[in-house]
Write a protein that holds these residues in place. Structure first.
Motif, PDB file in Angstrom:
ATOM      1  N   ILE A 165     -45.668 -48.244  92.474  1.00 45.16           N
ATOM      2  CA  ILE A 165     -45.579 -47.287  91.294  1.00 45.16           C
ATOM      3  C   ILE A 165     -44.754 -46.130  91.706  1.00 45.16           C
ATOM      4  CG2 ILE A 165     -46.550 -45.630  90.204  1.00 45.16           C
ATOM      5  CD1 ILE A 165     -49.244 -47.329  89.988  1.00 45.16           C
TER       6      ILE A 165
ATOM      7  N   GLU B 190     -43.909 -48.512  85.991  1.00 43.82           N
ATOM      8  CA  GLU B 190     -44.856 -47.961  85.925  1.00 43.82           C
ATOM      9  C   GLU B 190     -45.358 -48.552  84.208  1.00 43.82           C
ATOM     10  OE1 GLU B 190     -42.452 -44.751  84.451  1.00 43.82           O
ATOM     11  OE2 GLU B 190     -42.537 -43.461  86.364  1.00 43.82           O
TER      12      GLU B 190
ATOM     13  N   ARG C  86     -54.045 -53.796  84.314  1.00 45.87           N
ATOM     14  CA  ARG C  86     -54.107 -52.369  83.439  1.00 45.87           C
ATOM     15  C   ARG C  86     -56.005 -52.145  83.984  1.00 45.87           C
ATOM     16  NH1 ARG C  86     -57.491 -52.933  79.702  1.00 45.87           N
ATOM     17  NH2 ARG C  86     -57.889 -55.233  79.466  1.00 45.87           N
TER      18      ARG C  86
ATOM     19  N   CYS D  60     -55.738 -50.170  87.294  1.00 45.33           N
ATOM     20  CA  CYS D  60     -54.590 -48.383  87.109  1.00 45.33           C
ATOM     21  C   CYS D  60     -55.540 -47.566  86.083  1.00 45.33           C
ATOM     22  CB  CYS D  60     -53.469 -48.827  86.404  1.00 45.33           C
ATOM     23  SG  CYS D  60     -52.099 -50.309  87.536  1.00 45.33           S
ATOM     24  N   ASP D  61     -55.743 -48.106  85.466  1.00 42.30           N
ATOM     25  CA  ASP D  61     -56.910 -46.981  84.310  1.00 42.30           C
ATOM     26  C   ASP D  61     -58.527 -46.663  84.939  1.00 42.30           C
ATOM     27  OD1 ASP D  61     -55.941 -47.834  82.186  1.00 42.30           O
ATOM     28  OD2 ASP D  61     -56.853 -48.732  81.019  1.00 42.30           O
TER      29      ASP D  61
ATOM     30  N   THR E 162     -56.690 -44.350  87.775  1.00 43.92           N
ATOM     31  CA  THR E 162     -56.910 -43.131  86.484  1.00 43.92           C
ATOM     32  C   THR E 162     -57.910 -41.850  86.438  1.00 43.92           C
ATOM     33  OG1 THR E 162     -54.396 -43.773  85.447  1.00 43.92           O
ATOM     34  CG2 THR E 162     -55.263 -42.261  85.076  1.00 43.92           C
TER      35      THR E 162
ATOM     36  N   LEU F  89     -54.237 -41.792  89.763  1.00 48.68           N
ATOM     37  CA  LEU F  89     -53.070 -42.057  88.724  1.00 48.68           C
ATOM     38  C   LEU F  89     -52.699 -41.051  88.280  1.00 48.68           C
ATOM     39  CD1 LEU F  89     -53.038 -45.758  88.799  1.00 48.68           C
ATOM     40  CD2 LEU F  89     -51.485 -44.175  90.877  1.00 48.68           C
ATOM     41  N   THR F  90     -51.819 -40.923  87.634  1.00 57.08           N
ATOM     42  CA  THR F  90     -51.833 -40.004  86.022  1.00 57.08           C
ATOM     43  C   THR F  90     -51.820 -41.606  85.444  1.00 57.08           C
ATOM     44  OG1 THR F  90     -49.937 -39.044  86.698  1.00 57.08           O
ATOM     45  CG2 THR F  90     -51.468 -38.049  86.918  1.00 57.08           C
ATOM     46  N   LYS F  91     -51.458 -40.551  83.923  1.00 56.75           N
ATOM     47  CA  LYS F  91     -51.050 -41.625  82.520  1.00 56.75           C
ATOM     48  C   LYS F  91     -50.709 -41.105  81.573  1.00 56.75           C
ATOM     49  CE  LYS F  91     -52.630 -45.580  80.397  1.00 56.75           C
ATOM     50  NZ  LYS F  91     -54.077 -46.887  79.562  1.00 56.75           N
TER      51      LYS F  91
ATOM     52  N   HIS G 194     -47.533 -45.543  80.796  1.00 52.36           N
ATOM     53  CA  HIS G 194     -46.649 -45.277  82.211  1.00 52.36           C
ATOM     54  C   HIS G 194     -47.991 -44.446  82.821  1.00 52.36           C
ATOM     55  CE1 HIS G 194     -42.241 -46.448  80.860  1.00 52.36           C
ATOM     56  NE2 HIS G 194     -43.135 -46.242  80.051  1.00 52.36           N
ATOM     57  N   TYR G 195     -47.987 -45.362  84.151  1.00 52.61           N
ATOM     58  CA  TYR G 195     -48.683 -44.707  85.257  1.00 52.61           C
ATOM     59  C   TYR G 195     -48.270 -44.323  86.132  1.00 52.61           C
ATOM     60  CZ  TYR G 195     -51.819 -48.182  83.534  1.00 52.61           C
ATOM     61  OH  TYR G 195     -53.169 -49.066  82.619  1.00 52.61           O
TER      62      TYR G 195
END
Ligand SMILES: C[S@@+](CC[C@H](N)C(=O)[O-])C[C@H]1O[C@@H](n2cnc3c(N)ncnc32)[C@H](O)[C@@H]1O
Length: 346
Positions: free
Chosen positions: A45, A50, A67, A70-71, A74, A79-81, A85-86
């Motif tokens: 990332i 991203e 997916r 990454c969620d 977050t 992470l941020t989303k 896009h991460y």
């Protein structure tokens, strides 16, 4: 009659099973972070891959898996989303992108090693017994291989505390300084002093297998001509004498108070008349529940040692008093969760 909202805020929160659910499933939180580190997701990332599609290619993993991972990362704050896009948070960018000099990812090889994780496999029995179920004193078994791993992979995590401690105990960095670093591990605490002060000479003490790692780090820092070693147990070997400074970083918490005092008495005898001892420790407040990371460290000691603990300032004061030290000073070491204690021989 008061408005509804203020009535609500006066009441205790409604009972919720959320903490139970989150805690029971907390092993998944550990697993998610471990998976991300192993897939090198944070580096990917950071390199501007991203979207799930880009990350799947870069990390050699399925889109569905990435997916969901990454969620989840977050949700828990790594992470941020934005749309699909991460991005990395500031902490993830500094500590989890492999290209960062402060990368901490390799520390999971120690922190999540089977030895460590298994120590908490039957915590009920540990609690019944009041100490580790690991054989031969757990982490304290002579030359336990876990400490070689610690020395190899924890040096990056200790580089910042080591520099902070060097600033605290040797502000001018110009005076002659004979230093004994007890339980040196990777050696970073002594090495940080030697890097700042060309007149500092370091003697690192630890098990012989661990000292090999410290010597290598001293060579890499180009201070090996001012770096000596003493191999063996801190309870048995001769420390020598006349030291200006003795370091005890993350060592005393492994033992009960009488054993800590045995070490402190030996340190007192090894110091020059105006010498000091500097501890780096997890030091909880007197309530033993704050600050959370320092206070929780007691559980780590319960699972992995026979009698270790995170000691409070008043407990350290007691130990210093009984072993002849004077003038104890407590120093915070922000942004780390360690605190330093510096005591004078006289
Ligand atoms: C948590 S590490 C601390 C390393 C380093 N001082 C730091 O703060 O990162 C504990 C160290 O104590 C060493 N150790 C354990 N028992 C010891 C003993 N009886 N004598 C000397 N060193 C010991 C281990 O080998 C390990 O390097």
């Amino acid at each position: 009659m008061r408005p509804q909202s203020s009535q609500q805020s006066d009441r205790a929160p409604e009972p919720s099973p959320a903490l139970f659910f989150e805690t029971v499933n907390a092993y998944q939180r550990t697993a998610a972070l471990k998976a991300a580190i192993e897939l090198d997701l944070f580096t990917a990332i950071g390199e501007k891959n991203e979207t799930v599609q880009e990350l799947a290619r870069r990390c050699d993993a399925s889109e569905r898996g990435l997916r969901i991972l990454c969620d989840y990362l977050t949700i828990i704050g790594f992470l941020t989303k934005e749309g699909d896009h991460y991005a990395l948070t500031g902490d993830s960018s500094l500590f989890l992108d492999r290209r960062s000099s402060a990368y901490l990812g390799s520390s999971i090889e120690f922190l999540l090693s089977p030895t460590h994780v298994e120590a908490f496999g039957d915590l009920k029995e540990v609690v019944r017994k009041g100490g580790t179920l690991m054989p031969d004193g757990g982490a304290l078994a002579p030359e336990h291989p876990m400490w070689v791993r610690f020395a190899q992979v924890m040096a990056p995590m200790m580089a910042l505390p080591a520099r902070l401690l060097a600033n605290i105990v040797d502000e001018r960095a110009t005076d002659k300084l004979r230093v004994l670093d007890i339980a040196a591990g990777h050696g970073m605490f002594g090495i940080a002093l030697a890097e700042r002060n060309p007149r500092a000479k370091i003697t690192a003490l630890d098990w012989p297998n661990v000292l090999e790692v410290a010597r290598q780090n001293a060579r890499e820092a180009k201070i090996e001509d001012r770096f000596q070693t003493i191999a063996g147990s801190a309870f048995e070997v001769d420390y020598g004498d006349g030291y200006d400074l003795v370091l005890l970083a993350n060592f005393l918490h492994h033992f009960d108070m009488p054993a800590c005092e045995t070490i402190l008495r030996r340190v007192h005898a090894a110091l020059a008349e105006d010498g000091r001892v500097a501890l780096v420790e997890f030091i909880p407040d007197e309530d033993r529940i704050n600050p959370p990371i320092a206070a929780s460290f007691s559980l780590m000691m319960l699972g992995t040692t026979p009698n270790g603990d995170a000691y409070t300032l008043s407990q350290f004061d007691e130990m210093f008093q009984r072993t002849g030290f004077a003038e104890v000073e407590l120093r915070a070491m922000p942004p780390t969760f360690f605190r330093a204690l510096v005591a004078r021989k006289r």
